[in-house]
Design a protein around this motif. Structure first.
Motif, short mmCIF file in Angstrom:
data_model
loop_
_atom_site.label_atom_id
_atom_site.label_comp_id
_atom_site.label_asym_id
_atom_site.label_seq_id
_atom_site.Cartn_x
_atom_site.Cartn_y
_atom_site.Cartn_z
N TRP A 1 -4.25 6.82 -2.00
CA TRP A 1 -3.67 5.50 -1.77
C TRP A 1 -3.92 4.55 -2.93
O TRP A 1 -4.95 4.64 -3.60
CB TRP A 1 -4.26 4.90 -0.50
CG TRP A 1 -3.76 5.57 0.73
CD1 TRP A 1 -4.26 6.69 1.32
CD2 TRP A 1 -2.63 5.19 1.50
NE1 TRP A 1 -3.53 7.04 2.42
CE2 TRP A 1 -2.51 6.13 2.56
CE3 TRP A 1 -1.70 4.16 1.42
CZ2 TRP A 1 -1.51 6.04 3.52
CZ3 TRP A 1 -0.71 4.07 2.38
CH2 TRP A 1 -0.62 5.01 3.41
N ASP B 1 -8.12 6.74 1.49
CA ASP B 1 -7.43 6.15 2.63
C ASP B 1 -7.19 4.66 2.37
O ASP B 1 -7.84 4.07 1.52
CB ASP B 1 -8.22 6.36 3.93
CG ASP B 1 -9.60 5.76 3.91
OD1 ASP B 1 -9.76 4.60 3.49
OD2 ASP B 1 -10.55 6.44 4.34
N PRO B 2 -6.26 4.05 3.09
CA PRO B 2 -5.96 2.64 2.86
C PRO B 2 -7.11 1.71 3.25
O PRO B 2 -7.23 0.62 2.71
CB PRO B 2 -4.71 2.37 3.71
CG PRO B 2 -4.63 3.48 4.67
CD PRO B 2 -5.36 4.65 4.08
N ASN C 1 -8.51 -1.11 0.84
CA ASN C 1 -8.56 -2.50 1.27
C ASN C 1 -9.95 -3.10 1.06
O ASN C 1 -10.09 -4.22 0.62
CB ASN C 1 -8.12 -2.61 2.74
CG ASN C 1 -7.82 -4.04 3.14
OD1 ASN C 1 -7.21 -4.78 2.39
ND2 ASN C 1 -8.27 -4.43 4.31
N VAL D 1 -1.94 0.57 -4.72
CA VAL D 1 -1.04 -0.57 -4.52
C VAL D 1 0.06 -0.51 -5.56
O VAL D 1 -0.20 -0.24 -6.74
CB VAL D 1 -1.81 -1.91 -4.61
CG1 VAL D 1 -0.86 -3.10 -4.52
CG2 VAL D 1 -2.87 -1.99 -3.51
N TYR E 1 0.85 -1.18 0.00
CA TYR E 1 0.00 0.00 0.00
C TYR E 1 0.89 1.24 0.00
O TYR E 1 1.82 1.34 0.80
CB TYR E 1 -0.90 0.01 1.23
CG TYR E 1 -2.02 -1.00 1.17
CD1 TYR E 1 -3.34 -0.58 1.28
CD2 TYR E 1 -1.77 -2.36 1.03
CE1 TYR E 1 -4.38 -1.49 1.25
CE2 TYR E 1 -2.80 -3.28 0.98
CZ TYR E 1 -4.10 -2.84 1.09
OH TYR E 1 -5.13 -3.74 1.04
N CYS F 1 1.08 5.72 -0.66
CA CYS F 1 0.37 6.99 -0.71
C CYS F 1 1.17 7.97 -1.58
O CYS F 1 2.38 8.09 -1.43
CB CYS F 1 0.21 7.55 0.70
SG CYS F 1 -0.71 9.09 0.78
#
Length: 163
Positions: free
Chosen positions: A135, A152-153, A157, A137, A128, A130
């Motif tokens: 964010w 945001d992560p 996710n 991958v 992950y 930024c």
């Protein structure tokens, strides 16, 4: 009665309650960390601000607030020049200098530019990252695998787990 050898607790200020598969323990003496084995042999002397249990034959360690990598003979593998260092794969580490993160290999060669904000972290074998407050991958070379568009992560996710 069994013939067990015990670590003398008085020799150290603190001993970790867990060991790795080789029976190594992190110990602290005078606020400095080192590693001993279950027979109280010193593997790494207490000379680091922080040290983790070995991953294979290497330990992440911190000295003078900089992170590096040492082997079990206390040889420096990666110099103590990073603000953060994490070892997720045998051949790849995430590293942070100042406020930028990137990837290096075990020989301290840069695998990617140090352009990512915050720390890179790995979840389910995905890195992950930024960039510009968003964010996504990336792979260990910094190539974008999932677009860096999420705020945001956690949202990223959730999106990845619905694939």
């Amino acid at each position: 009665m069994t013939n067990k050898q015990f670590i003398k607790l008085t020799e150290y200020d603190c001993i970790s309650s867990t060991s790795n598969k080789n029976g190594y323990f992190v110990v602290y003496k005078n606020d400095l960390a080192g590693i001993i084995d279950s027979k109280n042999n010193i593997i790494i002397p207490c000379m680091y601000d922080y040290i983790n249990l070995p991953n294979e034959n290497y330990c992440e360690a911190c000295k003078n607030n900089k992170f590096g990598l040492i082997d079990l003979q206390n040889n420096i593998i990666i110099p103590f020049e990073y603000d953060k260092l994490d070892n997720y794969l045998p051949d790849c580490l995430t590293a942070k200098i100042g406020n930028k993160s990137g990837f290096i290999d075990i020989n301290n060669n840069k695998l990617s530019e140090f352009k990512f904000e915050d720390e890179l972290f790995c979840v389910n074998n995905r890195y992950y990252a930024c960039l510009n407050g968003k964010w996504g991958v990336v792979d260990k070379y910094g190539n974008i695998v999932v677009p860096i568009i999420y705020k945001d992560p956690i949202g990223l996710n959730k999106e990845l787990n619905h694939e």
